[in-house]
Design an enzyme around this catalytic site. Sequence first.
Site, PDB file in Angstrom:
ATOM      1  N   HIS A 169      -1.352 -38.058 -18.552  1.00 26.47           N
ATOM      2  CA  HIS A 169      -0.267 -38.419 -17.641  1.00 26.47           C
ATOM      3  C   HIS A 169       0.391 -39.736 -18.037  1.00 26.47           C
ATOM      4  CE1 HIS A 169      -3.065 -40.537 -14.444  1.00 26.47           C
ATOM      5  NE2 HIS A 169      -2.583 -41.431 -15.271  1.00 26.47           N
TER       6      HIS A 169
ATOM      7  N   GLU B  17       1.780 -35.884 -13.755  1.00 29.15           N
ATOM      8  CA  GLU B  17       0.577 -35.144 -14.083  1.00 29.15           C
ATOM      9  C   GLU B  17       0.918 -33.951 -14.978  1.00 29.15           C
ATOM     10  OE1 GLU B  17      -2.004 -36.640 -13.443  1.00 29.15           O
ATOM     11  OE2 GLU B  17      -2.454 -37.026 -11.344  1.00 29.15           O
TER      12      GLU B  17
ATOM     13  N   ASP C  62       4.863 -46.690 -11.114  1.00 27.16           N
ATOM     14  CA  ASP C  62       4.237 -45.782 -10.144  1.00 27.16           C
ATOM     15  C   ASP C  62       3.618 -46.589  -9.008  1.00 27.16           C
ATOM     16  OD1 ASP C  62       2.092 -46.834 -11.577  1.00 27.16           O
ATOM     17  OD2 ASP C  62       1.557 -44.952 -12.537  1.00 27.16           O
TER      18      ASP C  62
ATOM     19  N   ASN D 117      -5.755 -37.506 -18.738  1.00 23.40           N
ATOM     20  CA  ASN D 117      -5.263 -36.128 -18.864  1.00 23.40           C
ATOM     21  C   ASN D 117      -3.866 -36.094 -19.487  1.00 23.40           C
ATOM     22  OD1 ASN D 117      -3.763 -37.214 -16.825  1.00 23.40           O
ATOM     23  ND2 ASN D 117      -4.284 -35.704 -15.266  1.00 23.40           N
TER      24      ASN D 117
HETATM   25  C1  GLP Z   1      -3.346 -44.650 -14.157  1.00 23.17           C
HETATM   26  C2  GLP Z   1      -1.865 -45.024 -13.891  1.00 23.17           C
HETATM   27  C3  GLP Z   1      -1.079 -45.099 -15.160  1.00 23.17           C
HETATM   28  C4  GLP Z   1      -1.945 -45.795 -16.194  1.00 23.17           C
HETATM   29  C5  GLP Z   1      -3.027 -44.849 -16.611  1.00 23.17           C
HETATM   30  C6  GLP Z   1      -4.023 -45.407 -17.636  1.00 23.17           C
HETATM   31  O1  GLP Z   1      -3.722 -43.547 -13.398  1.00 23.17           O
HETATM   32  N1  GLP Z   1      -1.172 -44.160 -12.983  1.00 23.17           N
HETATM   33  O2  GLP Z   1       0.139 -45.776 -14.931  1.00 23.17           O
HETATM   34  O3  GLP Z   1      -1.148 -46.148 -17.287  1.00 23.17           O
HETATM   35  O4  GLP Z   1      -3.685 -44.300 -15.488  1.00 23.17           O
HETATM   36  O5  GLP Z   1      -4.847 -46.386 -17.076  1.00 23.17           O
HETATM   37  P1  GLP Z   1      -5.811 -47.313 -17.929  1.00 23.17           P
HETATM   38  O6  GLP Z   1      -4.918 -48.228 -18.706  1.00 23.17           O
HETATM   39  O7  GLP Z   1      -6.632 -48.070 -16.929  1.00 23.17           O
HETATM   40  O8  GLP Z   1      -6.590 -46.435 -18.816  1.00 23.17           O
END
Ligand code: GLP
Length: 239
Positions: A137, A142, A67, A135
């Site tokens: 995702h 989303e 992403d 959430n």
């Molecule tokens: C972000 C990214 C994801 C990531 C997720 C979890 O918004 N878009 O690719 O895996 O949220 O992030 P974290 O590992 O910091 O909890």
Amino acid sequence: MKILEASDYADLSRKAADILLAQLRGKPDSLLVLPTGNTPLGLFRELVRAARSGAADFARVRFVTLDEYAGIAGNDRRRLLLWLRKELLDPIGVADDSVLAFDPLADATSEVERIEAGIAEYGGVDLAVVGLGPNGHLGFNEPGSPFDSRARQVPLTPESIRSNAAYWGSEADVPATAFTLGLGTLLASRKLVLIASGAAKRDILARTIDGGISPEVPATLLRRHPDSLAIADRAALGG
Ligand code: GLP
């Protein structure tokens, strides 16, 4: 979906690295998808250590970004590709031409076609590692994202803007739209691995593992995948 319990974050990072390194031993020119966020940082440290000690060879690996924020400059501090470069790709010596990355300023329609075509040209994704959004995702798919969705540009939900604010300072620093590989793109990868750590992920991980399979919790897609694995530490699993 298999579940692999790790005792703590360090153990989770090692277990995820073991899977990735085994993938590379079996297929040194694998096409990999890796997430940004905080969860994979320990995994990246393990991979850098493996590269430096000569235990792993990343010379033929290719990467596609999961992403990316849209509408920011290529060298913007928030660019997720730069996060991946700093934490992993530069330390393990991966050249630009081995990385298929969303261009934040590109025309959305042609950009998502370019990324999907690039994946197809490489012969498909061999291993996708994804983090778990608060959430549910995956990437920036989303809640409500169709399970057959492909790469596309999406608006971020207020919840994701809130959680991403932690990376950049404030909610105003988080771009409103992003590119993401689709859930269908991830479903088509040969192996799909979710990593989740810490008590903050406990509820959403429980819904991912035991709740109804639905686009409302995008991570439940893993339960539709024939070779998927969730690696979670005890804090995330509620132990
Ligand atoms: C972000 C990214 C994801 C990531 C997720 C979890 O918004 N878009 O690719 O895996 O949220 O992030 P974290 O590992 O910091 O909890």
